[in-house]
Design a protein around this motif. Sequence first.
Motif, PDB file in Angstrom:
ATOM      1  N   ALA A 152       0.797  -0.858   0.255  1.00 18.41           N
ATOM      2  CA  ALA A 152      -0.126   0.005  -0.062  1.00 18.41           C
ATOM      3  C   ALA A 152       1.307   1.406   0.062  1.00 18.41           C
ATOM      4  N   ASP A 153       0.259   2.522  -0.528  1.00 16.48           N
ATOM      5  CA  ASP A 153       0.944   3.648  -0.529  1.00 16.48           C
ATOM      6  C   ASP A 153       0.626   4.003   1.292  1.00 16.48           C
ATOM      7  N   ALA A 154       1.567   3.497   1.929  1.00 19.87           N
ATOM      8  CA  ALA A 154       1.668   3.764   3.206  1.00 19.87           C
ATOM      9  C   ALA A 154       3.055   3.254   4.219  1.00 19.87           C
ATOM     10  N   ASN A 155       3.409   4.268   4.777  1.00 16.56           N
ATOM     11  CA  ASN A 155       4.612   4.088   5.358  1.00 16.56           C
ATOM     12  C   ASN A 155       4.728   3.730   7.106  1.00 16.56           C
ATOM     13  N   ARG A 156       5.635   3.098   7.494  1.00 15.83           N
ATOM     14  CA  ARG A 156       5.498   2.601   9.207  1.00 15.83           C
ATOM     15  C   ARG A 156       5.964   4.480   9.967  1.00 15.83           C
ATOM     16  N   GLN A 157       6.409   5.019   9.027  1.00 17.36           N
ATOM     17  CA  GLN A 157       6.658   6.401  10.508  1.00 17.36           C
ATOM     18  C   GLN A 157       5.078   7.408  10.697  1.00 17.36           C
ATOM     19  N   ARG A 158       4.792   6.938   9.359  1.00 17.94           N
ATOM     20  CA  ARG A 158       3.588   8.438   9.493  1.00 17.94           C
ATOM     21  C   ARG A 158       1.599   7.135  10.197  1.00 17.94           C
ATOM     22  N   ALA A 160       0.241   4.332  13.552  1.00 21.48           N
ATOM     23  CA  ALA A 160      -0.028   4.333  14.796  1.00 21.48           C
ATOM     24  C   ALA A 160      -0.179   3.327  15.394  1.00 21.48           C
ATOM     25  N   ASP A 161       0.057   3.068  16.768  1.00 13.91           N
ATOM     26  CA  ASP A 161       0.634   2.320  17.210  1.00 13.91           C
ATOM     27  C   ASP A 161      -1.440   1.196  17.826  1.00 13.91           C
ATOM     28  N   GLY A 162      -1.490   0.198  16.898  1.00 19.24           N
ATOM     29  CA  GLY A 162      -2.703  -0.488  16.949  1.00 19.24           C
ATOM     30  C   GLY A 162      -4.117  -0.140  18.013  1.00 19.24           C
ATOM     31  N   THR A 163      -2.904   0.057  19.441  1.00 15.78           N
ATOM     32  CA  THR A 163      -3.425   0.488  20.582  1.00 15.78           C
ATOM     33  C   THR A 163      -3.875   1.786  21.054  1.00 15.78           C
ATOM     34  N   ASP A 164      -3.360   2.205  20.201  1.00 12.74           N
ATOM     35  CA  ASP A 164      -3.614   3.829  20.485  1.00 12.74           C
ATOM     36  C   ASP A 164      -5.315   4.691  19.999  1.00 12.74           C
ATOM     37  N   GLU A 165      -5.441   5.717  20.935  1.00 13.00           N
ATOM     38  CA  GLU A 165      -6.985   5.947  20.414  1.00 13.00           C
ATOM     39  C   GLU A 165      -6.329   6.856  19.385  1.00 13.00           C
ATOM     40  N   VAL A 166      -7.674   7.233  18.275  1.00 10.80           N
ATOM     41  CA  VAL A 166      -7.518   7.988  17.260  1.00 10.80           C
ATOM     42  C   VAL A 166      -8.506   8.062  16.822  1.00 10.80           C
ATOM     43  N   ASP A 167      -8.485   9.808  16.514  1.00  7.56           N
ATOM     44  CA  ASP A 167      -9.964  10.147  16.037  1.00  7.56           C
ATOM     45  C   ASP A 167      -9.854  10.626  14.499  1.00  7.56           C
ATOM     46  N   TRP A 168     -10.496   9.386  14.309  1.00 10.03           N
ATOM     47  CA  TRP A 168     -10.589   8.464  13.133  1.00 10.03           C
ATOM     48  C   TRP A 168     -11.661   9.712  12.917  1.00 10.03           C
ATOM     49  N   GLU A 169     -12.743  10.045  13.074  1.00 10.90           N
ATOM     50  CA  GLU A 169     -13.671  11.279  12.578  1.00 10.90           C
ATOM     51  C   GLU A 169     -13.086  13.028  11.931  1.00 10.90           C
ATOM     52  N   GLU A 170     -12.516  12.923  12.930  1.00 13.03           N
ATOM     53  CA  GLU A 170     -11.887  14.191  13.071  1.00 13.03           C
ATOM     54  C   GLU A 170     -11.011  13.791  11.295  1.00 13.03           C
ATOM     55  N   PRO A 198      -3.893  -4.886  14.750  1.00  8.55           N
ATOM     56  CA  PRO A 198      -2.457  -5.064  14.317  1.00  8.55           C
ATOM     57  C   PRO A 198      -2.161  -4.077  15.156  1.00  8.55           C
ATOM     58  N   LYS A 199      -0.991  -4.497  14.830  1.00  3.79           N
ATOM     59  CA  LYS A 199       0.225  -3.583  15.919  1.00  3.79           C
ATOM     60  C   LYS A 199       0.362  -1.873  15.068  1.00  3.79           C
ATOM     61  N   PHE A 200       0.303  -2.362  13.643  1.00  2.00           N
ATOM     62  CA  PHE A 200       0.103  -0.628  13.393  1.00  2.00           C
ATOM     63  C   PHE A 200      -1.089  -0.430  12.291  1.00  2.00           C
ATOM     64  N   VAL A 201      -1.151   0.914  12.456  1.00  2.00           N
ATOM     65  CA  VAL A 201      -2.359   1.086  11.701  1.00  2.00           C
ATOM     66  C   VAL A 201      -1.986   3.230  10.840  1.00  2.00           C
ATOM     67  N   SER A 202      -1.866   2.691   9.825  1.00  2.23           N
ATOM     68  CA  SER A 202      -1.320   3.986   8.929  1.00  2.23           C
ATOM     69  C   SER A 202      -3.087   5.012   9.390  1.00  2.23           C
ATOM     70  N   PRO A 206      -5.930   4.323   6.792  1.00  2.00           N
ATOM     71  CA  PRO A 206      -6.106   2.602   7.911  1.00  2.00           C
ATOM     72  C   PRO A 206      -6.885   1.352   7.254  1.00  2.00           C
ATOM     73  N   ALA A 207      -7.482   1.671   6.116  1.00  3.45           N
ATOM     74  CA  ALA A 207      -7.712  -0.070   5.690  1.00  3.45           C
ATOM     75  C   ALA A 207      -6.616  -0.633   5.279  1.00  3.45           C
ATOM     76  N   ALA A 208      -5.649  -0.356   4.927  1.00  2.00           N
ATOM     77  CA  ALA A 208      -3.955  -1.055   4.879  1.00  2.00           C
ATOM     78  C   ALA A 208      -4.305  -2.401   6.053  1.00  2.00           C
ATOM     79  N   GLN A 209      -3.357  -3.366   5.680  1.00  2.00           N
ATOM     80  CA  GLN A 209      -2.701  -4.140   6.831  1.00  2.00           C
ATOM     81  C   GLN A 209      -1.291  -4.538   6.592  1.00  2.00           C
TER      82      GLN A 209
END
Length: 460
Positions: A152-158, A160-170, A198-202, A206-209
């Motif tokens: 996918a067009d995504a990289n690890r540096q950008r 988030a950890d899978g356990t982090d709370e991310v405001d996806w609506e924003e 997953p361990k990390f979420v882009s 974010p749909a990329a695994q």
Amino acid sequence: MMGERQVDQAALFYEFSIERHVPQDHLLRAIDRFVDLSEVRRDLAPFYSSTGRPSIDPELLIRMLLVGYCFGVRSERRLCEEVHLNLAYRWFCRLGLDGDVPDHSTFSKNRHGRFRDSDLLRKLFETVVRRCMAEGLVGGDGFAVDASLIRADANRQRSADGTDEVDWEELAATRRSVREYLDTLDDAAWGAASETRPKFVSRSDPAAQWTGAHKGHAFFAYATNYLIDLDHAVIVDVEPSRAIRQAEVGAARTMVERAQDRFGLWPERLAADSAYGSAEMLAWLVHDRGIEPHIPVFDKSARTDGTFSRSDFPYDHDRDLYTCPAGNELRPRQRVYRTSAPLVDDDGMMRYRASKFDCDACSLKPQCCPNAPARKIPRSIHEGARDMARDIAKTDAYTASRRERKKVEMLFAHLKRILRLDRLSLRGPCGARDEFLLAATAQNLRKLAKMVPAPSPIPA
């Protein structure tokens, strides 16, 4: 003698035919015979305004995209430059010598709007499949299914950890890929495929695994799922999904159902690897669709500690019981209770138990259940379909299907090495679907060009 020096002199008139400068054996000439865009304008008509300036011809955009995917031109900006310079590309796109090539931004505008709203790329793919059927390249007796990972067009540096709370609506307010991710949370091939985080979420896609399936460095990926006909390896259907086994199995079901609904294809057998050999999948094929599963059974009952495995306990279908190596019987219940527990648990498994009295007096107990008071054998409610798959695995037809199944793996190799689709350019589930549909369409067109000979020219 030496020829005269060439002098650049501008002529007032030129006589030039682009038709004569495209070789007769060029791939685009062979492909052009099978490109049917007669329905494009009708499908897109409701999505254009009746007023304003005339738009870019949608047929031109489709032809340019086909050129890009047939020849592995991954950048749309580069594609516009190539079409501008290459005579064969101009001929295929019906531009002539003086036709204007549209700006690369036109593709994004139409892709995110009219093309997706009208499901144009899916209709284009199905039109090519029907042409393959008309040319006799689809037998319809045997299918194969498999999945391959595409970066996918995504990289690890950008990420988030899978356990982090991310405001996806924003994030969805400004990122289209995040909005598409939220829309697919309940789909069987996406968010609902597994509840495991997953361990990390882009953050950008974010749909990329996040996956390490290639036994190397982990990366973000999508899975492209192919359903092919085994006669000539024509791609009958294609579907994107998350890069996990449960999502790939769900995509396989979707493709089999759609092939039956759209094309009326009811295969007799389906070949796949052991990832598709779960009890639920085998039961769906056998009981719901009437398809022979030429699939290895996904079975982890074999033991490596020296004790008896489940295969050492023969099952009696008439009496519904297992028999241990010592001759004792294992039944779903050894005694009758006033309030009996359900025979089937939440996982669809039944437990067949031996009598503790028989096991205590048995001389084979150290080889059977040394750490338990009595031996238990789990049996799926779909074990009948699993037994059928095991019986098919002993036939010559199964051996032939396993050999023919490699055709789908060759298509994935062609996809990544020749068409150069080893990394996505678009983001989100819709972007992955668009790229996979166009790539599969290009592969089928190249198959038609190779398998169907051009008609002989009529002499003057």
